[in-house]
Design a protein around this motif. Structure first.
Motif, PDB file in Angstrom:
ATOM      1  N   LEU A 346      44.486 -37.850  47.365  1.00 34.18           N
ATOM      2  CA  LEU A 346      45.347 -38.428  48.400  1.00 34.18           C
ATOM      3  C   LEU A 346      45.936 -37.296  49.235  1.00 34.18           C
ATOM      4  O   LEU A 346      47.105 -36.923  49.086  1.00 34.18           O
ATOM      5  CB  LEU A 346      46.481 -39.248  47.751  1.00 34.18           C
ATOM      6  N   PRO A 347      45.140 -36.714  50.123  1.00 36.33           N
ATOM      7  CA  PRO A 347      45.559 -35.489  50.827  1.00 36.33           C
ATOM      8  C   PRO A 347      46.719 -35.658  51.790  1.00 36.33           C
ATOM      9  O   PRO A 347      47.339 -34.667  52.169  1.00 36.33           O
ATOM     10  CB  PRO A 347      44.288 -35.064  51.575  1.00 36.33           C
ATOM     11  N   LYS A 348      47.043 -36.904  52.205  1.00 37.56           N
ATOM     12  CA  LYS A 348      48.088 -37.113  53.210  1.00 37.56           C
ATOM     13  C   LYS A 348      49.452 -37.443  52.607  1.00 37.56           C
ATOM     14  O   LYS A 348      50.428 -37.598  53.326  1.00 37.56           O
ATOM     15  CB  LYS A 348      47.677 -38.243  54.156  1.00 37.56           C
ATOM     16  N   VAL A 349      49.528 -37.580  51.280  1.00 34.77           N
ATOM     17  CA  VAL A 349      50.792 -37.931  50.636  1.00 34.77           C
ATOM     18  C   VAL A 349      51.658 -36.679  50.498  1.00 34.77           C
ATOM     19  O   VAL A 349      51.179 -35.618  50.095  1.00 34.77           O
ATOM     20  CB  VAL A 349      50.554 -38.580  49.265  1.00 34.77           C
ATOM     21  N   ASP A 350      52.925 -36.797  50.823  1.00 38.76           N
ATOM     22  CA  ASP A 350      53.871 -35.686  50.719  1.00 38.76           C
ATOM     23  C   ASP A 350      53.904 -35.163  49.284  1.00 38.76           C
ATOM     24  O   ASP A 350      54.117 -35.922  48.337  1.00 38.76           O
ATOM     25  CB  ASP A 350      55.259 -36.186  51.135  1.00 38.76           C
ATOM     26  N   ARG A 351      53.702 -33.853  49.116  1.00 37.65           N
ATOM     27  CA  ARG A 351      53.651 -33.289  47.772  1.00 37.65           C
ATOM     28  C   ARG A 351      54.984 -33.449  47.040  1.00 37.65           C
ATOM     29  O   ARG A 351      55.009 -33.491  45.803  1.00 37.65           O
ATOM     30  CB  ARG A 351      53.267 -31.815  47.812  1.00 37.65           C
ATOM     31  N   ARG A 352      56.106 -33.548  47.772  1.00 36.98           N
ATOM     32  CA  ARG A 352      57.391 -33.730  47.104  1.00 36.98           C
ATOM     33  C   ARG A 352      57.471 -35.088  46.432  1.00 36.98           C
ATOM     34  O   ARG A 352      58.090 -35.240  45.378  1.00 36.98           O
ATOM     35  CB  ARG A 352      58.525 -33.553  48.114  1.00 36.98           C
ATOM     36  N   VAL A 353      56.832 -36.069  47.039  1.00 41.61           N
ATOM     37  CA  VAL A 353      56.755 -37.388  46.412  1.00 41.61           C
ATOM     38  C   VAL A 353      55.909 -37.309  45.147  1.00 41.61           C
ATOM     39  O   VAL A 353      56.260 -37.887  44.102  1.00 41.61           O
ATOM     40  CB  VAL A 353      56.164 -38.423  47.394  1.00 41.61           C
TER      41      VAL A 353
END
Length: 493
Positions: A346-353
């Protein structure tokens, strides 16, 4: 993903579909200072705040801020662990058949150097491509096929993340001389772990500036104190089982190979990434296991009483507390690398999430689990046997095969089915030599295969070494085919 920039002056081939930071063209001496425009092409925070952080999504440039000393401090901290102390028993051997002290120490040094050399190569590849570890597998297998090892790595990292929280809680209870408040320690450890993963480059800076020094002081103190008490040598003169012990140390070092590029993608130079990870982790793991060996021998070989040796010295509780608090960098690495692996899916998901959700997940699991069963340990070992041959295929293909022209790391990188062959061969060799005791039917299958092939594992047949060498040679033999079939990335400049 946007096209990659030309390759660095170090001779590394650029990879199609994954951006490289412009700072890769600089040496350590001339690289832009952190906070400069060249070093902060894509950041989480505005440049004027002066804090450089990892990008939030996969298809943005990683800031190249980590020097040799940053890598050294990070991997030195990861090389010291409470688990390392307690698992020194795997090197020493069973009571009554212990290795000699000289043989055990030699196995620790030899196994660590071999395994950490592999870690250093994985770190170097990450520094050259600028991609996280699992995203690099797009170049090796193609995007869709890379999802298979990615899912396995996610399961592995979550499992070890939970285990680290349990170890931290047990260590805190030991220092506090209590069997209660376990949930408090788990929650606190989970909270600290999650916070570190939100600002990963900041966490690495803290490790370098403060934690590494405190850990070094604690290790020196325990080394001096335990050394003064003398170390018994119950297996004096025995080298029987030396290669098995060496193999165990190789496996420990290799366990970080699927994680290395997640951090070294931020390296200023490939050279700093390789030597920082190699030297820092080698020094720390050798020191950690030798110290654990001393404590184990002073505890009459009983691994359950090993921390009694640490608490038995003056002020031992304080220095053990330092090591317990430091253990959060192990859980940090597992949680952050879980998020980096999910980014390949899921390359577009914010890594902080992703890191926040993963931190919460392992905390909840650690509150529910009091201990792992033998079958789960075996499952984690099975996953580990997947990554030894896979790394062999990756290294050979990158340096001798399709990687010489630049890997395609884009979202639509085509599948490279041929690369599954040497990987599967290496996995089979590994299991043939050392079947993982995950279930009776699994062990029986490989035991039957040994009988059919008239093969009996010997002391010199190391599962890790042969599980690496066989797929490496097979990949090299397939190199002419893989070079012709793989699409080229951006040509080296």
């Amino acid at each position: 993903m946007p096209p990659a920039s030309p390759s660095s002056s170090s001779g590394a081939p650029a990879s199609k579909g994954f951006p490289e930071s412009s700072t890769t063209v600089h040496s350590d001496a001339t690289a832009p200072a952190p906070g400069s425009k060249a070093a902060t092409a894509v950041l989480d925070r505005p440049e004027h705040e002066g804090r450089v952080e990892a990008p939030l999504v996969l298809d943005t440039e990683p800031p190249r801020t980590l020097r040799f000393r940053d890598h050294f401090a990070l991997w030195m901290n990861l090389g010291v662990s409470l688990i390392g102390f307690t698992t020194a028993a795997t090197v020493l051997g069973a009571q009554g058949s212990e290795l000699s002290l000289a043989a055990a120490v030699t196995a620790i040094v030899a196994g660590t150097v071999v395994g950490t050399a592999m870690l250093g190569v994985a770190a170097l590849i990450g520094a050259r491509t600028g991609a996280p570890a699992m995203a690099n597998l797009r170049g090796l297998f193609g995007t869709r096929l890379s999802y298979v090892p990615t899912v396995l790595n996610i399961v592995q990292c979550i499992g070890w993340g939970v285990y680290e929280l349990l170890v931290i809680a047990m260590g805190a209870q030991t220092v506090a001389h209590t069997e209660g408040y376990r949930w408090v320690f788990v929650v606190l450890a989970g909270a600290v772990t999650t916070a570190l993963t939100i600002w990963p480059l900041g966490a690495i800076a803290v490790l370098r500036r403060f934690v590494a020094g405190a850990v070094a002081v604690a290790m020196v103190y325990f080394t001096v104190q335990l050394g003064r008490q003398g170390v018994p040598d119950p297996g004096a003169g025995n080298w029987h089982g030396f290669l098995k012990a060496t193999d165990a140390m190789i496996a420990v070092s290799i366990s970080f190979v699927p994680l290395a590029a997640d951090y070294t993608r931020h390296s200023r130079t490939p050279r700093a990434a390789f030597w920082g990870s190699f030297s820092g982790y080698t020094l720390a793991q050798v020191w950690c296991y030798v110290l654990g060996l001393f404590a184990l021998l002073q505890s009459d070989g009983d691994a359950t009483k090993i921390f009694d040796s640490f608490l038995g010295v003056w002020a031992g509780w304080f220095f053990l507390l330092v090591l317990v608090l430091r253990e959060t960098d192990q859980s940090f690495a597992n949680v952050y690398s879980t998020a980096m692996s999910v980014h390949n899916l899921l390359p577009k998901v914010d890594r902080r999430v992703l890191t926040g959700g993963t931190g919460l997940l392992i905390t909840v699991l650690a509150l529910q689990i009091t201990e792992f069963t033998d079958s789960y340990y075996a499952f984690l070992g099975l996953i580990g046997s997947v990554f030894v041959p896979m790394f062999a295929v990756l290294a050979v293909d990158y340096f001798l095969g399709a990687g010489r022209r630049g890997w395609n790391l884009s979202d639509d990188a085509p599948s490279r089915w041929l690369m599954l062959l040497p990987w599967a061969l290496g996995f089979a060799v590994y299991q043939l030599i050392a079947p993982t005791a995950i279930a009776g039917w699994w062990t029986d299958f490989w035991t039957s295969a040994q009988t059919t092939l008239h093969f009996t594992p010997q002391e010199w047949t190391s599962a890790s070494l042969f599980g690496f060498l066989v797929p490496a040679l097979a990949t090299w033999a397939l190199t002419p085919l893989t070079r012709r079939s793989a699409p080229a990335g951006t040509p080296a400049g």
